[in-house]
Write a protein that holds these residues in place. Structure first.
Motif, short mmCIF file in Angstrom:
data_model
loop_
_atom_site.label_atom_id
_atom_site.label_comp_id
_atom_site.label_asym_id
_atom_site.label_seq_id
_atom_site.Cartn_x
_atom_site.Cartn_y
_atom_site.Cartn_z
N VAL A 173 5.75 5.30 0.78
CA VAL A 173 5.05 4.07 1.19
C VAL A 173 3.84 4.42 2.05
O VAL A 173 2.74 3.90 1.83
CB VAL A 173 6.01 3.14 1.96
N TYR A 174 4.01 5.32 3.01
CA TYR A 174 2.87 5.73 3.84
C TYR A 174 1.83 6.47 3.01
O TYR A 174 0.63 6.36 3.27
CB TYR A 174 3.34 6.59 5.00
N LEU A 175 2.26 7.23 2.00
CA LEU A 175 1.32 7.89 1.11
C LEU A 175 0.45 6.87 0.40
O LEU A 175 -0.78 7.04 0.28
CB LEU A 175 2.09 8.72 0.08
N LEU A 176 1.06 5.78 -0.07
CA LEU A 176 0.31 4.73 -0.77
C LEU A 176 -0.70 4.06 0.16
O LEU A 176 -1.83 3.75 -0.23
CB LEU A 176 1.27 3.70 -1.35
N LEU A 177 -0.31 3.83 1.42
CA LEU A 177 -1.23 3.23 2.38
C LEU A 177 -2.34 4.21 2.73
O LEU A 177 -3.51 3.81 2.86
CB LEU A 177 -0.47 2.80 3.64
N ALA A 178 -2.00 5.48 2.85
CA ALA A 178 -3.04 6.49 3.11
C ALA A 178 -4.01 6.59 1.94
O ALA A 178 -5.21 6.80 2.12
CB ALA A 178 -2.39 7.85 3.37
N GLY A 179 -3.48 6.40 0.71
CA GLY A 179 -4.35 6.41 -0.46
C GLY A 179 -5.38 5.30 -0.41
O GLY A 179 -6.50 5.45 -0.92
N ALA A 180 -5.01 4.15 0.19
CA ALA A 180 -5.98 3.06 0.34
C ALA A 180 -7.06 3.42 1.36
O ALA A 180 -8.20 2.96 1.25
CB ALA A 180 -5.26 1.78 0.76
N LEU A 181 -6.71 4.24 2.35
CA LEU A 181 -7.73 4.70 3.31
C LEU A 181 -8.66 5.73 2.71
O LEU A 181 -9.81 5.85 3.13
CB LEU A 181 -7.04 5.30 4.55
N PHE A 182 -8.17 6.49 1.72
CA PHE A 182 -8.97 7.54 1.09
C PHE A 182 -9.01 7.31 -0.42
O PHE A 182 -8.38 8.03 -1.20
CB PHE A 182 -8.37 8.92 1.39
N PRO A 183 -9.74 6.29 -0.87
CA PRO A 183 -9.69 5.92 -2.29
C PRO A 183 -10.46 6.87 -3.21
O PRO A 183 -10.28 6.81 -4.42
CB PRO A 183 -10.33 4.52 -2.30
N GLY A 184 -11.29 7.71 -2.66
CA GLY A 184 -12.16 8.53 -3.51
C GLY A 184 -11.59 9.89 -3.86
O GLY A 184 -12.30 10.72 -4.45
N ILE A 185 -10.33 10.16 -3.50
CA ILE A 185 -9.76 11.48 -3.76
C ILE A 185 -8.42 11.32 -4.48
O ILE A 185 -7.83 10.25 -4.51
CB ILE A 185 -9.56 12.27 -2.45
N GLY A 186 -7.94 12.44 -5.04
CA GLY A 186 -6.67 12.42 -5.76
C GLY A 186 -5.49 12.39 -4.82
O GLY A 186 -5.61 12.66 -3.61
N TRP A 187 -4.30 12.11 -5.38
CA TRP A 187 -3.12 11.94 -4.56
C TRP A 187 -2.70 13.23 -3.86
O TRP A 187 -2.16 13.19 -2.74
CB TRP A 187 -1.97 11.39 -5.39
N GLN A 188 -2.92 14.38 -4.47
CA GLN A 188 -2.60 15.63 -3.79
C GLN A 188 -3.48 15.83 -2.56
O GLN A 188 -3.02 16.32 -1.52
CB GLN A 188 -2.74 16.81 -4.75
N GLN A 189 -4.74 15.43 -2.66
CA GLN A 189 -5.62 15.54 -1.49
C GLN A 189 -5.23 14.52 -0.41
O GLN A 189 -5.37 14.81 0.78
CB GLN A 189 -7.07 15.33 -1.92
#
Length: 455
Positions: A61-77
């Motif tokens: 869940v926190y990974l998904l929220l962090a992905g919204a903070l960093f939308p321009g990079i891949g999930w591993q990054q």
């Protein structure tokens, strides 16, 4: 059952959860979305892991929220940023496939439930622009969000037609109800663009109540929607088309008149607004309809000025689509993944806005418009990478680093909006009308309430 892992200190400084739960944080924003809240929504939706994995559900869940903070990079990054500040702690190094499988395992349900817990006006707001004559000022509007053109998404979402040919990507339609004072999200709904804004708008009525006024543009001047809103006890201020025939039942001293919109008694205000700048003058006519029928308690001239606050919802979309997303399409290749990503984006936007409201709330004379969303966003990104501020120190910090940076660099008072919206993107359903001028001019506004145009 709720997990209660012990607490470790990364690099001997900042506390985080222990073991495989350590990457599950959002920097300082974790204080607004604490572990207990995430565990609660996972339990409620039946998505808590059956055994402890390298990627527990809370961490995802926190990974998904962090992905919204960093939308321009891949999930591993994104994962690398979650773990960058956890020096001295052993963390997993998941593959792209493992991250994808974990996101599918969690699904959209917990993010939807998390949004329902967090949505709403900021607590205790008494800020400038949030209230008007005892009513919480809100607005509703819609926008389009581009999604990847995978076969699965193309089967659910359609490409929007425009004068320059078909759009490059399919789009979803997003409608939000915002509190104009702080731009916090009270509710949201989204789906395929095959359905229009007035199809989705009734879903937002659930979040309206007595003591609110909703500002709407001409597209929402639908009799059934106005009746539904008034049924909640909330009031409406909506612009209608100038040729719409509304009977005159009673004249008021301020130039407005009593009428009816279906079964609802309304008051109509016809006005002419002139904006004057060093570049010239521009005049437009408006017909506003409101359910506030007492002309003494709610003067027509004040209602006209209040309607300008509707632009706050447009600014919310600017912050979501341009400041956070940077104009990018979403990542998800399937409709289920799109729903998960949109809810994560809405939660992330909401927690940033709540952090900003907490900061400006300690200065009641400060207009929240002066708080910089970019500063809040970039500070939150920095603190996530540092794994800093996950917990409060011994002394409770009500403002935090995000709030202090926002207050230390307040923007000047916003100037009056002088030009209509013009979209400059190459592929758009909107045509640029004349020369696009982004200069901010000093302006004066004059308002004339018209009576001769009344039918």
């Amino acid at each position: 059952m709720t997990e209660w892992p012990s607490i470790h200190h990364s690099s001997g400084r900042d506390p985080v959860a222990a073991g495989p739960f350590a990457p599950g944080h959002l920097g300082e924003l974790t204080r607004i979305v604490p572990f207990e809240m995430v565990d609660e929504v996972l339990s409620e939706t039946g998505r808590t892991q059956q055994r402890i994995r390298d990627l527990p559900s809370r961490v995802v869940v926190y990974l998904l929220l962090a992905g919204a903070l960093f939308p321009g990079i891949g999930w591993q990054q994104v994962w690398q940023r979650l773990t960058a500040g956890l020096e001295g702690l052993q963390t997993a190094t998941p593959t792209a496939g493992a991250l994808a499988q974990a996101r599918r395992r969690v699904g959209a349900g917990p993010l939807r439930c998390l949004f329902d817990l967090l949505r709403g006006p900021a607590a205790g707001i008494g800020t400038v622009g949030a209230w008007w004559r005892g009513l919480l000022v809100c607005a509703v509007d819609g926008t389009l969000v581009a999604v990847p053109d995978s076969p699965a998404n193309q089967a659910e979402f359609i490409r929007h037609r425009c004068n320059n040919g078909g759009a490059g990507y399919p789009s979803l339609r997003l409608l939000v109800l915002v509190s104009c004072g702080t731009r916090t999200v009270l509710d949201a709904v989204f789906g395929p663009t095959a359905n229009g804004e007035t199809f989705y708008a009734p879903s937002l009525v659930r979040s309206l109540r007595e003591g609110m006024i909703v500002l709407l543009d001409r597209n929402f001047a639908v009799q059934a929607l106005v009746e539904a809103i008034t049924g909640t006890g909330a009031h409406v201020l909506v612009r209608v088309k100038e040729h719409r025939r509304l009977p005159v039942l009673q004249r008021f001293p301020d130039g407005s008149y009593l009428s009816r919109l279906g079964a609802v008694a309304v008051r109509v205000v016809d006005c002419e607004i002139t904006v004057s700048t060093s570049q010239g003058r521009r005049t437009a006519t408006y017909r506003l309809v409101t359910t506030l029928t007492d002309s003494h308690a709610h003067p027509a001239a004040e209602l006209i000025r209040l309607y300008h606050e509707r632009w706050e919802v447009e600014t919310s979309y600017l912050e979501i689509k341009s400041t956070i997303l940077g104009g990018r399409v979403l990542r998800a290749q399937t409709p289920a993944g799109v729903a998960q990503e949109v809810f994560a984006l809405l939660v992330t936007y909401q927690v940033l806005r709540l952090a900003m409201a907490d900061a400006t709330g300690i200065r009641p004379d400060t207009d929240p418009d002066r708080a910089s969303f970019s500063i809040a966003l970039n500070t939150a990104r920095d603190l996530l990478v540092q794994a800093a501020g996950v917990f409060n120190d011994t002394a409770v910090d009500l403002v935090g680093i995000i709030g202090r940076r926002v207050l230390a660099d307040l923007m000047p008072d916003r100037r009056i909006r002088t030009r209509p919206r013009v979209v400059k993107r190459a592929i758009s359903k909107y045509n640029a009308r004349g020369t696009v001028d982004r200069t901010s001019y000093k302006a004066t506004i004059s308002i004339d309430i018209l009576t001769t145009r009344t039918p």
